[in-house]
Design an enzyme around this catalytic site. Sequence first.
Site, short mmCIF file in Angstrom:
data_model
loop_
_atom_site.label_atom_id
_atom_site.label_comp_id
_atom_site.label_asym_id
_atom_site.label_seq_id
_atom_site.Cartn_x
_atom_site.Cartn_y
_atom_site.Cartn_z
N GLY A 29 0.81 -1.21 0.00
CA GLY A 29 0.00 0.00 0.00
C GLY A 29 0.84 1.26 0.00
O GLY A 29 1.99 1.27 0.44
N ARG A 70 1.06 -5.88 -4.93
CA ARG A 70 1.15 -6.77 -3.78
C ARG A 70 1.61 -8.18 -4.15
O ARG A 70 1.47 -9.11 -3.35
CB ARG A 70 -0.20 -6.82 -3.05
CG ARG A 70 -0.62 -5.47 -2.49
CD ARG A 70 -1.87 -5.56 -1.63
NE ARG A 70 -2.29 -4.26 -1.13
CZ ARG A 70 -1.82 -3.68 -0.02
NH1 ARG A 70 -0.89 -4.30 0.69
NH2 ARG A 70 -2.27 -2.50 0.36
N ASP A 124 5.72 -7.68 5.25
CA ASP A 124 5.69 -8.79 4.29
C ASP A 124 6.65 -8.53 3.13
O ASP A 124 7.36 -9.44 2.68
CB ASP A 124 4.27 -8.99 3.74
CG ASP A 124 3.37 -9.72 4.71
OD1 ASP A 124 3.91 -10.34 5.66
OD2 ASP A 124 2.14 -9.67 4.55
N LYS A 158 8.51 0.78 5.21
CA LYS A 158 7.35 1.59 4.85
C LYS A 158 6.07 0.98 5.41
O LYS A 158 5.87 -0.22 5.30
CB LYS A 158 7.24 1.67 3.33
CG LYS A 158 5.96 2.32 2.81
CD LYS A 158 5.22 1.48 1.79
CE LYS A 158 4.68 0.21 2.34
NZ LYS A 158 3.70 -0.48 1.48
N THR A 159 5.24 1.76 6.05
CA THR A 159 3.84 1.43 6.32
C THR A 159 3.25 2.52 7.19
O THR A 159 3.84 2.92 8.19
CB THR A 159 3.63 0.07 7.03
OG1 THR A 159 2.25 -0.06 7.39
CG2 THR A 159 4.47 -0.08 8.28
N ASP A 215 0.72 2.06 8.94
CA ASP A 215 0.17 1.39 10.12
C ASP A 215 1.10 1.47 11.33
O ASP A 215 0.66 1.27 12.47
CB ASP A 215 -0.14 -0.07 9.83
CG ASP A 215 -1.35 -0.24 8.93
OD1 ASP A 215 -2.03 0.76 8.66
OD2 ASP A 215 -1.60 -1.37 8.48
#
Length: 556
Positions: free
Chosen positions: A81, A145, A176, A202-203, A205
Amino acid sequence: MKLSPLQKARYQYVPKLPGMLRGGISEICVNEGEATKSVADQEKIKALFPNTYGKKEITFQKGKNTAVAKKQVVGVILSGGQAPGGHNVICGLYDALKATNKDNVLYGFKGGPSGLVEDDFVVFDDEFINRFRNTGGFDIIGSGRTKLETEEQFKIATEVCKKHGITAIVIIGGDDSNTNAAVLAEYFAAHKTGVSVIGCPKTIDGDLKNDDIEISFGFDTATKTYSELIGNIERDCNSAKKYWHFVKVMGRSASHVALECALETQPNICLISEEVAAKKMSLSQIANDIADSVCARAQKGWNFGVAIIPEGVVEFVPEFSKLIAEINDLLAGNKADAFNKLANWNEKYAFIEKGLSKESMQVFAILPQSIQQQLFLERDPHGNVQVSLIESEKLFSALVKDVLAERKKKGLYNGKFSPLHHFFGYEGRCAFPSNFDADYCYSLGYNACMLIQYGYNGYLSKVSNLSKPAENWVAGGMPITKMMNIERRHGEDKPVIRKALVELDGAPFKFFEAHRKEWSENTCYLYPGAIQYYGPTEVCDVITRTLALEKGLVEE
């Protein structure tokens, strides 16, 4: 192409680098630290990564560059994402490559990891790269993805690298994606391809985090974007004085986003999934806790409020997790076809009632019908309930409404409850990066080039000491295997990077816990406003409250 004034201005912004990476490339040397081991399951991880396990952590410092001079042809991939700042990672990587040797080349593989195996790419030049400096989004090459995890994919990737003379691959992604980077690095090392793999954390979240990775890029910008919107809602809420706003924010596996937004805006309610799991809270307990706040505020004449709901909270409710598991079994295999052929919801409800345990049926029965039906929407590729499709903000407002109705019958509540619902997710993923993310991401990319130049493989680009000014940031690298453990995935043991959940004994949660009762009963809203790019340092370069609390920089 017509540009907004902010776009024009941001193109001119020069990201700040750690002091040790400033100046000439020839003045950067390596300081090696101790050998590393995985966070858990050391023997199993070592056996799976014999060529890349146990390597040393490194930091860069001022000194004579001792790397062997060679032309570098690097491929870069955006994976997963979107997160604000991804473009700057690529810009930093490109600038460092060109500063090292003007003949170095950077390939951008399109559409994520699939671009590598499909040999679909663009070759960057100054004109192309300059259009994306300090901008949000992943549109520079797109993302995807696709997982790089099969022998066939690795063989194809090896051939693509050989075809173009590629010496290194940089994978920009979350847990992941960086797990896949580690597996690819091990394959390249085992087959002596001469290609190294570097990851970048990176994220939005915030769950790619540990003692070494203080924050994943994009978290700063995304949470500031959501906090601005939540602050705007709080201001409207306090003006209209007639609505309860239930705001769902991204974060399926961890509640870092919800917690940071709560610390920034001080809402009346914020659920923390990790606390729900630790306390084994039921849906009715959660609904009653929210109802307590509604009642306490109603007694003061305040029939309004704001509640923040993490996207994945229902998965952390034990009784709901059990219900989900039973539904997955109920519709396993061909049984889903039989269910879908039933003529109407009444027939389907009878089918469900017959198939669930008494305990799970009790949970199912208290859910609003709209949520019940969402549990039986299209399954994921593994045949499981897509929990992310559940509108948990509407679920909890409906449950609270029922609790309040019962209390009203008993004379325990005499207020008004008018809920409104919001989901903030995509609004933050491609925002113009904050100065922090613009600087941090550029540094991660620049630093990745240095790791490549020194021949490191299976390493994560690491920039730390982030609570200090950029001059004092520390750049270096850590073996990706250090973050890994073994988890059961789809019936198999898999090496994966351990997700970082909210620590209930950590400073950010403890601060929230100490203040939430006051916030729940009173109107203590904070209004962060829009991200600022130009102006006083204390406004434009401010770090997240989470990071500040973790570093002991916030006073009570």
